[in-house]
Enzyme design. Structure first.
Site, short mmCIF file in Angstrom:
data_model
loop_
_atom_site.label_atom_id
_atom_site.label_comp_id
_atom_site.label_asym_id
_atom_site.label_seq_id
_atom_site.Cartn_x
_atom_site.Cartn_y
_atom_site.Cartn_z
N THR A 11 0.80 -1.20 0.12
CA THR A 11 -0.09 -0.08 0.17
C THR A 11 0.87 1.24 -0.01
O THR A 11 2.06 1.00 0.43
CB THR A 11 -0.98 0.07 1.17
OG1 THR A 11 -1.85 1.13 0.85
CG2 THR A 11 -0.06 0.36 2.72
N GLU A 12 0.27 2.42 -0.42
CA GLU A 12 1.08 3.52 -0.39
C GLU A 12 2.28 3.69 -1.17
O GLU A 12 3.52 4.16 -1.00
CB GLU A 12 1.33 4.03 0.88
CG GLU A 12 0.09 4.53 1.65
CD GLU A 12 -0.81 5.38 1.29
OE1 GLU A 12 -0.31 6.26 0.62
OE2 GLU A 12 -2.12 5.36 1.72
N GLY A 14 2.03 4.50 -4.85
CA GLY A 14 1.73 5.28 -5.74
C GLY A 14 0.92 4.78 -6.84
O GLY A 14 1.06 4.97 -8.14
N LYS A 15 0.17 3.74 -6.63
CA LYS A 15 -0.78 3.10 -7.65
C LYS A 15 -1.57 4.03 -8.48
O LYS A 15 -1.64 4.18 -9.56
CB LYS A 15 -1.41 1.84 -7.01
CG LYS A 15 -0.93 0.72 -6.69
CD LYS A 15 -1.94 -0.32 -6.15
CE LYS A 15 -2.59 -0.01 -5.27
NZ LYS A 15 -2.02 0.36 -3.92
N THR A 16 -2.19 4.91 -7.56
CA THR A 16 -3.17 6.03 -8.27
C THR A 16 -2.39 6.84 -8.99
O THR A 16 -2.85 7.25 -10.34
CB THR A 16 -3.80 6.94 -7.05
OG1 THR A 16 -4.70 5.81 -6.21
CG2 THR A 16 -4.92 7.78 -7.85
N LYS A 37 -11.91 1.71 -9.98
CA LYS A 37 -11.59 1.56 -8.53
C LYS A 37 -12.56 0.68 -7.85
O LYS A 37 -13.23 1.13 -7.28
CB LYS A 37 -11.30 2.73 -8.05
CG LYS A 37 -10.67 2.69 -6.33
CD LYS A 37 -9.24 2.48 -6.46
CE LYS A 37 -8.73 2.48 -5.16
NZ LYS A 37 -7.53 2.06 -4.80
N SER A 41 -11.23 2.11 0.50
CA SER A 41 -11.57 2.61 2.01
C SER A 41 -10.69 4.03 2.36
O SER A 41 -10.18 4.31 1.34
CB SER A 41 -10.99 1.46 2.87
OG SER A 41 -9.54 1.29 2.83
N ASP A 54 -8.82 8.86 -4.55
CA ASP A 54 -8.03 7.94 -5.65
C ASP A 54 -9.18 7.75 -6.79
O ASP A 54 -8.88 7.91 -7.74
CB ASP A 54 -7.38 6.58 -5.15
CG ASP A 54 -6.49 7.01 -4.15
OD1 ASP A 54 -5.64 8.13 -3.98
OD2 ASP A 54 -5.87 5.80 -3.34
N GLU A 116 -7.62 0.11 -11.02
CA GLU A 116 -6.49 0.15 -9.77
C GLU A 116 -7.20 -0.93 -8.79
O GLU A 116 -8.07 -0.70 -8.25
CB GLU A 116 -6.60 1.38 -9.35
CG GLU A 116 -5.47 1.61 -8.22
CD GLU A 116 -5.62 2.94 -7.42
OE1 GLU A 116 -5.07 3.30 -6.58
OE2 GLU A 116 -6.15 4.16 -8.13
N ALA A 118 -6.38 -2.39 -4.55
CA ALA A 118 -5.85 -1.56 -3.27
C ALA A 118 -4.99 -2.43 -2.59
O ALA A 118 -5.14 -3.66 -2.54
CB ALA A 118 -7.43 -1.59 -2.50
N GLY A 119 -3.96 -1.78 -1.97
CA GLY A 119 -2.91 -2.52 -1.39
C GLY A 119 -2.12 -3.12 -2.25
O GLY A 119 -1.88 -2.88 -3.46
N PRO A 205 10.80 9.62 -10.97
CA PRO A 205 11.24 10.27 -9.67
C PRO A 205 9.94 10.80 -8.91
O PRO A 205 8.77 11.01 -9.27
CB PRO A 205 12.14 11.40 -10.30
CG PRO A 205 11.56 11.62 -11.63
CD PRO A 205 10.73 10.33 -12.18
N ARG A 206 10.25 11.28 -7.61
CA ARG A 206 9.34 11.98 -6.81
C ARG A 206 8.91 13.20 -7.42
O ARG A 206 9.47 14.09 -7.59
CB ARG A 206 9.96 12.09 -5.22
CG ARG A 206 9.04 12.64 -4.30
CD ARG A 206 8.40 11.44 -3.78
NE ARG A 206 7.51 11.92 -2.84
CZ ARG A 206 7.70 11.43 -1.54
NH1 ARG A 206 8.61 10.85 -1.18
NH2 ARG A 206 6.77 11.98 -0.76
N LEU A 207 7.36 13.11 -7.81
CA LEU A 207 6.93 14.37 -8.35
C LEU A 207 5.71 14.56 -7.64
O LEU A 207 4.99 13.54 -7.09
CB LEU A 207 6.64 13.93 -9.85
CG LEU A 207 7.71 13.48 -10.84
CD1 LEU A 207 7.26 13.18 -12.17
CD2 LEU A 207 8.52 14.94 -10.92
#
Length: 223
Positions: A11-12, A14-16, A37, A41, A54, A116, A118-119, A205-207
């Site tokens: 989880t967390e 960056g799937k979305t 989706k 939750s 999301d 998409e 979840a987790g 990269p981090r965007l």
């Protein structure tokens, strides 16, 4: 019509972000695209009109106008595992209902439906089934989002092995930078390229803006 299921190493990761970026890039190539989706939750709003950030992002990135319910049929308020949130709210997440919603999206004749998850890959829906069962039964191709942080090599390899053991094609993977101070990123990326045989779709990269990430993705292997 091609159905793609976007999952993550956890989880967390960056799937979305990646899914929206893919939707936008495909739309820029004049494909008709839909974001889906199935389960979310951590939603907000009234009990009758819960909304997930999301899912709203997927709705906005779709080129076909969709109602929120079409994008996210199962929405739960607490930011916990969806099957636990469903139990607490007295609801049941039914695979048959997800298939019905997916069939309705197919009737809109999009070129791509991006679903998409979840987790990670093995997200429970109840005591007996997983969201991966939905992807498997719909025979979707899978995109794996690898969150670049310590431990990602193990999570990525295990996820890829499980997806392929489930009989689905891992159509590609994306490396998404989520840990700013991860040491030896280039070496880790090379290790992933060596161990994951699916097409490498890009390193992001981090965007902050999915639209700006399009330059880092090459979706040609999916077309």
């Amino acid at each position: 019509m091609k159905g793609l299921f976007i999952t993550g190493t956890d989880t967390e990761v960056g799937k979305t972000f990646v899914t929206v970026s893919m939707l936008q890039q495909l739309a820029s190539r004049r494909f008709k695209v839909v974001g889906f989706k199935p389960v979310a939750s951590g939603c907000s709003g009234s009990s009758q009109e819960l909304r997930n950030a999301d899912a709203l992002a997927l709705q906005a990135a779709s080129t076909i106008e969709l109602s929120y319910q079409q994008v996210n049929p199962y929405a739960f308020e607490p930011a916990i595992a969806p099957h636990i949130a469903a139990q607490q709210s007295g609801r049941v997440i039914e695979l048959s209902a997800l298939h019905q919603h997916y069939a309705e999206l197919e009737k809109l004749n999009p070129d791509f439906i991006l679903t998409e998850g979840a987790g990670g890959w093995r997200l429970p829906l109840d005591q007996n089934c997983y969201l991966s069962d939905f992807a498997r039964q719909e025979k979707m191709e899978v995109i794996l989002v690898v969150g670049m942080r310590l431990g990602c090599l193990n999570h990525a390899v295990l996820s890829a092995e499980t997806i392929e053991r489930d009989g689905l094609k891992l159509a590609g993977w994306v490396a998404n930078q989520i840990e700013l101070d991860m040491p030896d990123i280039k070496s880790n990326l090379e290790s992933l390229k060596h161990r994951l045989t699916a097409p490498f779709l890009g390193y992001i990269p981090r965007l902050n803006d999915p639209e700006s990430s399009q330059q880092y993705l090459d979706l040609t292997p999916l077309l």
